[in-house]
Design a protein around this motif. Structure first.
Motif, short mmCIF file in Angstrom:
data_model
loop_
_atom_site.label_atom_id
_atom_site.label_comp_id
_atom_site.label_asym_id
_atom_site.label_seq_id
_atom_site.Cartn_x
_atom_site.Cartn_y
_atom_site.Cartn_z
N LYS A 155 -0.86 29.23 -13.41
CA LYS A 155 -0.01 28.91 -14.62
C LYS A 155 0.85 26.94 -14.18
CE LYS A 155 2.07 33.49 -16.52
NZ LYS A 155 3.35 33.84 -16.49
N THR A 156 0.63 25.96 -14.79
CA THR A 156 1.52 25.12 -14.52
C THR A 156 3.31 25.19 -14.56
OG1 THR A 156 0.29 24.14 -15.45
CG2 THR A 156 1.86 22.98 -14.93
N VAL A 157 3.49 24.66 -13.15
CA VAL A 157 5.15 25.06 -13.00
C VAL A 157 5.16 23.48 -12.70
CG1 VAL A 157 6.52 25.34 -11.54
CG2 VAL A 157 5.16 26.80 -11.61
N ALA A 158 6.46 23.00 -13.49
CA ALA A 158 6.63 21.86 -13.26
C ALA A 158 7.63 21.14 -12.42
CB ALA A 158 6.82 20.73 -14.67
N VAL A 159 7.58 20.19 -11.81
CA VAL A 159 9.13 20.01 -10.03
C VAL A 159 9.11 18.61 -10.38
CG1 VAL A 159 9.11 19.92 -7.59
CG2 VAL A 159 8.01 21.76 -8.59
N LEU A 160 10.71 18.81 -10.79
CA LEU A 160 11.29 17.98 -10.80
C LEU A 160 12.59 17.31 -9.15
CD1 LEU A 160 12.89 17.59 -14.45
CD2 LEU A 160 11.17 16.90 -13.48
N GLY B 159 -0.98 30.81 -6.56
CA GLY B 159 -2.21 30.30 -7.36
C GLY B 159 -1.34 29.33 -8.81
N ALA B 160 -0.34 29.24 -8.34
CA ALA B 160 0.55 28.29 -9.34
C ALA B 160 -0.43 26.74 -9.41
CB ALA B 160 2.16 28.01 -9.85
N VAL B 161 -0.45 25.92 -10.63
CA VAL B 161 -0.90 24.63 -11.06
C VAL B 161 0.69 24.21 -10.86
CG1 VAL B 161 -2.46 22.56 -12.23
CG2 VAL B 161 -3.16 24.96 -11.54
N VAL B 162 0.61 22.68 -9.89
CA VAL B 162 1.86 22.15 -9.75
C VAL B 162 1.52 20.79 -10.20
CG1 VAL B 162 3.89 21.35 -8.10
CG2 VAL B 162 2.88 23.17 -7.58
N ARG B 163 2.67 20.16 -11.31
CA ARG B 163 2.75 19.15 -11.71
C ARG B 163 4.71 18.55 -11.30
NH1 ARG B 163 2.51 19.80 -17.12
NH2 ARG B 163 0.32 20.13 -17.09
N ALA B 164 4.76 17.50 -10.55
CA ALA B 164 5.71 16.88 -9.88
C ALA B 164 5.85 16.09 -10.28
CB ALA B 164 5.52 17.10 -8.55
N TYR B 165 7.05 15.16 -10.39
CA TYR B 165 7.85 14.28 -11.29
C TYR B 165 9.16 13.98 -9.54
CZ TYR B 165 10.62 10.02 -12.94
OH TYR B 165 11.65 9.08 -12.85
N ASP B 166 9.18 12.40 -9.49
CA ASP B 166 10.33 12.44 -8.40
C ASP B 166 10.54 10.54 -8.92
OD1 ASP B 166 12.39 13.65 -5.95
OD2 ASP B 166 12.09 10.81 -5.29
N PRO B 167 11.18 10.31 -8.87
CA PRO B 167 11.90 8.62 -9.08
C PRO B 167 11.63 7.54 -8.24
CG PRO B 167 13.95 10.06 -9.24
CD PRO B 167 12.38 11.27 -8.70
N GLU B 168 11.49 8.27 -6.99
CA GLU B 168 11.95 7.14 -5.87
C GLU B 168 10.42 8.20 -4.39
OE1 GLU B 168 12.30 4.23 -4.46
OE2 GLU B 168 13.28 3.78 -6.72
N GLY B 169 10.11 9.44 -4.47
CA GLY B 169 9.79 9.89 -3.19
C GLY B 169 8.06 9.82 -3.64
N VAL B 170 6.93 9.67 -4.70
CA VAL B 170 6.30 10.32 -4.39
C VAL B 170 4.89 9.84 -3.99
CG1 VAL B 170 3.95 10.08 -6.17
CG2 VAL B 170 6.44 10.47 -7.85
N ALA C 249 4.34 10.70 -14.08
CA ALA C 249 6.10 9.55 -14.30
C ALA C 249 6.60 9.58 -14.26
CB ALA C 249 5.17 8.38 -14.97
N ASN C 250 7.33 11.16 -15.66
CA ASN C 250 8.45 11.18 -16.02
C ASN C 250 8.45 12.19 -16.37
OD1 ASN C 250 7.95 11.91 -18.56
ND2 ASN C 250 6.66 9.60 -18.57
N ALA C 251 9.54 13.19 -16.23
CA ALA C 251 10.25 14.15 -16.00
C ALA C 251 9.35 15.19 -17.58
CB ALA C 251 11.66 14.54 -16.67
N TYR C 252 9.96 13.98 -18.44
CA TYR C 252 8.88 15.18 -19.89
C TYR C 252 7.42 15.43 -19.23
CZ TYR C 252 13.29 13.95 -21.86
OH TYR C 252 14.65 13.59 -21.85
N GLU C 253 6.97 14.25 -19.08
CA GLU C 253 5.12 14.38 -18.71
C GLU C 253 4.95 15.84 -17.64
OE1 GLU C 253 1.62 11.53 -16.58
OE2 GLU C 253 3.53 10.43 -17.24
#
Length: 437
Positions: free
Chosen positions: A314-319, A346-357, A371-375
């Motif tokens: 499964k894919t987990v979005a981390v903000l 076993g998760a796939v992680v997709r992440a966004y942070d305004p300054e810390g990437v 690039a953003n929360a919705y992506e």
């Protein structure tokens, strides 16, 4: 006053810029040639709101400069501040003082007149004594005064904290040093900032005691949050109910995924080691460190539970990746342990942070940075808020419900009212409060 700041990290750069803004002449010294060249071009090595403008204006005014050449910067100074790193030492957890002592030896070789040497770095009790010994050993013919002046800066609000501090702690028993420190901080008298003079060892301990106490408050409310979930209470109301007591206060009583950053983890550990060395154990702080370390990974398990107990494939979005908002600091950030726990499951992680990437990339492997929360949320099986950046406080919840494969929001900072999230079509899982489908 002529001030030399040794080290252009977080503490040294912010302190040097603020001192120059008071009207003092400040030279910031660092061995890193590329960092100094970047600063001379106005490029900051860290993200701190307002710091770039503060540095630029004082460089333009001729009050702030940068150099790699320590000797001439020290020779003409009234006060030399040591603001180098004191990371946890590998193997035993003690504060690594090698940078402090190396800087001290260079300073001792460069002083040409009576000078106040100020330890701004966070150091264990007794460090000032060793700094004084080194100075006298290397340069016995020139009088130097060793002072402790710990910093109490919050990342993300450091300039405001420096200019409007709750207190300024100065550890010295020397009248000449006291007079210099009073003159350095004289511009803050208009703000009525208390200037607390203590013994040097007392000053060194105040810094550690303050951070350990704040870490204890955070850890306490986090354990209360766990209890709230078990008994059906709401930790936000518990926090407010106890925080309104003036003896307790409301700050640092916000439940979350645990503390991180550059100070609390290493300072609590260093305090434990100091207590062990002096055979005066601090059991409460021991428990705080253990509970906080365990909590971060437990937040990953909380996300997996919200997904029905199975995250594989499964894919987990981390903000939010940084340990707190308004900084790019990834040191001991809870997001690291949360993401690693998810990946281990076993998760796939997709992440966004305004300054810390960019700071997160070397610390986190196999993460899709977007690039953003919705992506991040698009097509994900769950959305997790780890750091409470302002831009995450008013997300379009209905839009999120429409683009998530599974409408699950795990709010590790309790930003949103559960009922509002539920009305938007998302199931809500917070900290220390009931989940809402």
């Amino acid at each position: 006053m002529r001030i030399t700041m040794i080290g252009t990290g977080y503490v040294g750069l912010v302190s040097g810029a603020c001192f120059s803004d008071f009207g003092h002449d400040v030279i910031c010294v660092d061995k890193d040639v590329r960092k100094i060249e970047a600063l001379e071009k106005g490029v900051m090595p860290i993200y701190e709101p307002g710091l770039d403008a503060l540095v630029e204006s004082n460089v333009r005014a001729g009050r702030l400069s940068f150099t790699t050449d320590l000797a001439p910067a020290v020779a003409d100074a009234d006060a030399v501040f040591i603001a180098v790193g004191t990371p946890s030492r590998r193997g035993d957890g003690h504060a690594d003082l090698s940078y402090v002592f190396a800087a001290t030896r260079e300073i001792a070789a460069a002083v040409t007149k009576p000078t106040v040497i100020v330890t701004k770095s966070t150091v264990p009790v007794g460090t000032g004594d060793e700094v004084e010994r080194i100075l006298r050993e290397v340069q016995p013919d020139i009088t130097t005064y060793v002072v402790s002046n710990p910093e109490f800066l919050r990342e993300g609000a450091a300039i405001e904290d420096f200019k409007r501090p709750d207190r300024i702690v100065v550890g010295t028993d020397e009248e000449a040093a006291r007079a210099v420190m009073q003159e350095i901080y004289r511009p803050l008298y208009l703000n009525q900032a208390p200037l607390l003079f203590t013994g040097r060892r007392t000053s060194e301990l105040i810094k550690y005691a303050a951070n350990a106490f704040l870490a204890t408050k955070i850890t306490f409310i986090n354990e209360m949050a766990d209890l709230c979930e078990m008994v059906g209470a709401d930790v936000k109301d518990v926090s407010r109910g106890i925080g309104l007591d003036n003896r307790i206060g409301s700050k640092f009583l916000h439940a979350g995924p645990g503390y991180g950053g550059s100070c609390f983890p290493k300072d609590t550990l260093a305090l434990l080691k100091t207590a062990e060395d002096f055979q005066s154990p601090v059991r409460i702080v021991e428990a705080v460190v253990q509970v906080n370390d365990a909590r971060k990974r437990a937040m990953g398990r909380k996300v997996i539970k919200a997904m029905g107990g199975d995250a594989r494939g499964k894919t987990v979005a981390v903000l939010g990746l940084t340990f707190k908002p308004n900084t790019d600091d990834m040191r001991d950030a809870p997001a690291i342990a949360v993401i690693q726990a998810l990946q281990d499951a076993g998760a796939v992680v997709r992440a966004y942070d305004p300054e810390g990437v960019e700071q997160a990339r070397p610390l986190l492997s196999n993460v899709d940075f977007v690039a953003n929360a919705y992506e991040a949320a698009d097509g994900a099986d769950a959305l997790v808020i780890v750091t409470e950046w302002d831009e995450f406080r008013a997300l379009d919840l209905k839009r999120l419900a429409g683009i998530l494969t599974s409408p699950i929001l795990v709010d590790l900072r309790n930003i949103y009212p559960p009922e509002e999230v539920s009305r938007a079509g998302l199931s809500y899982h917070g900290i220390g409060r009931a989940s809402v489908a």
